[in-house]
Design an enzyme around this catalytic site. Structure first.
Site, PDB file in Angstrom:
ATOM      1  N   GLY A 190     -40.795 -17.692  21.663  1.00 19.52           N
ATOM      2  CA  GLY A 190     -41.458 -16.454  22.067  1.00 19.52           C
ATOM      3  C   GLY A 190     -40.482 -15.497  22.693  1.00 19.52           C
ATOM      4  O   GLY A 190     -39.308 -15.465  22.306  1.00 19.52           O
ATOM      5  N   VAL A 194     -41.445 -14.392  29.034  1.00 16.90           N
ATOM      6  CA  VAL A 194     -42.202 -15.634  29.230  1.00 16.90           C
ATOM      7  C   VAL A 194     -41.253 -16.841  29.281  1.00 16.90           C
ATOM      8  O   VAL A 194     -41.515 -17.814  29.983  1.00 16.90           O
ATOM      9  CB  VAL A 194     -43.293 -15.782  28.141  1.00 16.90           C
ATOM     10  CG1 VAL A 194     -44.022 -17.107  28.283  1.00 16.90           C
ATOM     11  CG2 VAL A 194     -44.290 -14.630  28.216  1.00 16.90           C
ATOM     12  N   GLU A 212     -36.537 -20.751  22.084  1.00 12.08           N
ATOM     13  CA  GLU A 212     -36.274 -20.067  20.812  1.00 12.08           C
ATOM     14  C   GLU A 212     -36.778 -18.634  20.978  1.00 12.08           C
ATOM     15  O   GLU A 212     -37.974 -18.384  20.890  1.00 12.08           O
ATOM     16  CB  GLU A 212     -37.018 -20.782  19.667  1.00 12.08           C
ATOM     17  CG  GLU A 212     -36.541 -22.198  19.406  1.00 12.08           C
ATOM     18  CD  GLU A 212     -35.237 -22.240  18.610  1.00 12.08           C
ATOM     19  OE1 GLU A 212     -34.849 -21.211  18.024  1.00 12.08           O
ATOM     20  OE2 GLU A 212     -34.606 -23.309  18.573  1.00 12.08           O
ATOM     21  N   CYS A 246     -38.460 -13.202  13.853  1.00 12.92           N
ATOM     22  CA  CYS A 246     -37.456 -13.205  14.929  1.00 12.92           C
ATOM     23  C   CYS A 246     -36.059 -12.919  14.408  1.00 12.92           C
ATOM     24  O   CYS A 246     -35.254 -12.306  15.091  1.00 12.92           O
ATOM     25  CB  CYS A 246     -37.480 -14.548  15.656  1.00 12.92           C
ATOM     26  SG  CYS A 246     -37.284 -15.940  14.545  1.00 12.92           S
TER      27      CYS A 246
END
Ligand code: NAD
Length: 439
Positions: A190, A194, A212, A246
């Site tokens: 994410g 966070v 990741e 991503c």
């Protein structure tokens, strides 16, 4: 002691792990086989959920969410026996006679927290490594993609050993409660913000983490590159999943001599892929939520738009968009774009592009299109990134032989193939001495 569904599930998994049930290769192979069977038998259900959540077409779902995980499963099943073997290492004279080896053992009960952009494969691909290594696992799909989360929660437990795996649905409260528990490893996929919360929570239990993350993955185009091929591969890597990947090229840094030509070819490729009106194309995805779509209105404000630029928040639609030479201070060039907007920055020399990248946080992926060996070596020598891919974009993800992970702000740790097995294993060193020759 107070209990909750989460602590009860965790207690069940801990109990299972303690019995040694997850240790035999037969159990691991069977669970891996069940993932494959689940993906085969429920491909349609998952594709429907992905269509509702992200407007993903069936072909894209199959390729990026199903086949990708199936190939991880196949690779793990093929190599598991050799991965599980102890590896002999040399024993120094001081410790002779004796022998030394490294014996992989599972970490225990692990937690996998997934994001919404590839909501199925970001749960199941890390799970392959966790199972191969012999762990129990709790999975937390993203609450943003509600249909896929619900599909995972209802389908996965029908295939995997219920005593060893649990799916917990929910948002921040549920994830917070999960993170209060002690796990033996946490793999979080994410965003950076966070990730800090996850790492701080894991620190309380000294739990190791794999993070990741994302960031701005640059794409360098030299004047020697085959522009036709480069544009085609960049358009595919950028606009698949509407740019919510991503490792999608975040922005392009292109040599001035070929800049205009590259932009023209790229615009043509967008038309070839998605037609005159990409909104009508069944192959072009939607943005995950209205909130995420609204962000693009702001990002595009005041920018020089060459192609696209249309945003319809209610329909969660953002057109494949090319922006020319945005200011490096604009939000577009500061934040991870994570959508179908591709800024093109023109540079006079490629070392200017190298400096541009070197001055910024280390990206998750770095792309270079060139025929020059000298430039290729200069880029590999000067620039750090999670992964470098020369003359293509995103495609490296299909290889289970390459570790996948970031560095610095783009993450820590890695998985895929052997590296997933390694991440979820403790590589236990063992030295065995002989009783002979006591010095
Ligand atoms: P998201 O909003 O779905 O969040 C990810 C997970 O974090 C969810 O499961 C969510 O419940 C949990 N979460 C959210 N807020 C939390 C909080 N305050 N406390 C605890 N848990 C919380 O997804 P996202 O973060 O928007 O995902 C997009 C990001 O993920 C991008 O930056 C992208 O580049 C990155 N990403 C990285 C990879 C990779 O493999 N490196 C893959 C996919 C996405």
């Amino acid at each position: 002691m107070s209990t909750s569904p989460i602590s009860d599930a965790l207690a069940r998994l801990r109990q299972t792990f303690a019995t040694g049930k997850t240790l035999p290769i037969e159990w691991r192979l069977a669970q891996l086989g069940e993932i494959d069977r689940m993906l085969r038998e429920h491909e349609k259900d998952f594709a429907e959920a992905l269509q509702l959540d992200l407007g993903k077409c069936h072909f894209e779902s199959t390729m990026t969410e199903i086949n990708f995980v199936q190939s991880e499963v196949k690779h793990a099943r093929k190599h598991l026996a050799s991965w599980m073997k102890s590896k002999r290492v040399r024993t120094p004279i001081m410790a002779q006679p004796g022998h030394s080896y490294i014996r992989p053992e599972p970490k225990g009960v692990v937690l996998i927290i997934a994001p919404w952009n590839y909501p199925l494969s970001m749960v199941t691909a890390p799970l392959v490594g966790a199972i191969a290594a012999g762990n129990c696992a709790v999975m937390k799909p993203s609450e943003v993609t509600v249909h896929t989360s619900a599909a995972i929660a209802s389908i996965l437990p029908r295939y995997l050993d219920k005593d060893a795996f649990a799916v917990v649905e929910g948002g921040i409260p549920e994830t917070t409660e999960l993170l209060e528990q002690r796990f033996d490893h946490v793999l979080y996929t994410g965003n950076e913000r966070v990730a800090k919360i996850v790492m701080a929570a894991a620190a309380k239990h000294l739990t190791p983490v794999t993070l990741e993350l994302g960031g701005k993955s640059p794409c360098l185009i030299d004047k020697s590159a085959n522009l036709e091929v480069a544009a085609s591969r960049i358009a595919w890597g950028k606009f698949i999943n509407a740019g919510q990947t991503c490792v999608a090229p975040d922005h392009v840094l292109v040599h001035r001599e070929v800049s205009a030509q590259f932009v023209e070819i790229l615009a043509r490729k967008i038309k070839e892929f998605y037609g005159e009106d990409p909104e009508q194309s069944p192959d072009f995805c939607r943005i995950a939520s209205e909130r995420h779509a609204a962000r693009f209105q702001q990002l595009l404000e005041g920018q020089k738009i060459h192609t696209g630029g249309q945003v319809d928040v209610a329909k969660r639609y953002v057109a494949p968009t090319i922006v020319l030479d945005p200011s490096p201070d604009s939000a577009l060039m500061q934040e991870e774009i994570f959508g179908p907007v591709l800024p093109i920055v023109t540079v006079d020399e490629m070392h200017e592009a190298i400096k541009f990248v070197a001055d910024r946080p280390k990206p998750l992926a770095l792309y270079l299109f060139t025929k020059s060996k000298v430039l290729e070596e200069a880029v590999l020598h000067r620039l750090s990134a999670g992964t470098v891919c020369v003359n293509d974009a995103v495609i490296f993800m299909v290889s289970p032989e390459l570790p996948f992970g970031g560095i610095g702000n783009s993450g820590m740790g890695r998985y895929s193939g052997w590296y997933g097995f390694e991440t979820f294993s403790h590589m236990k060193p063992v030295m065995k001495r002989s009783f002979m020759f006591d010095a």
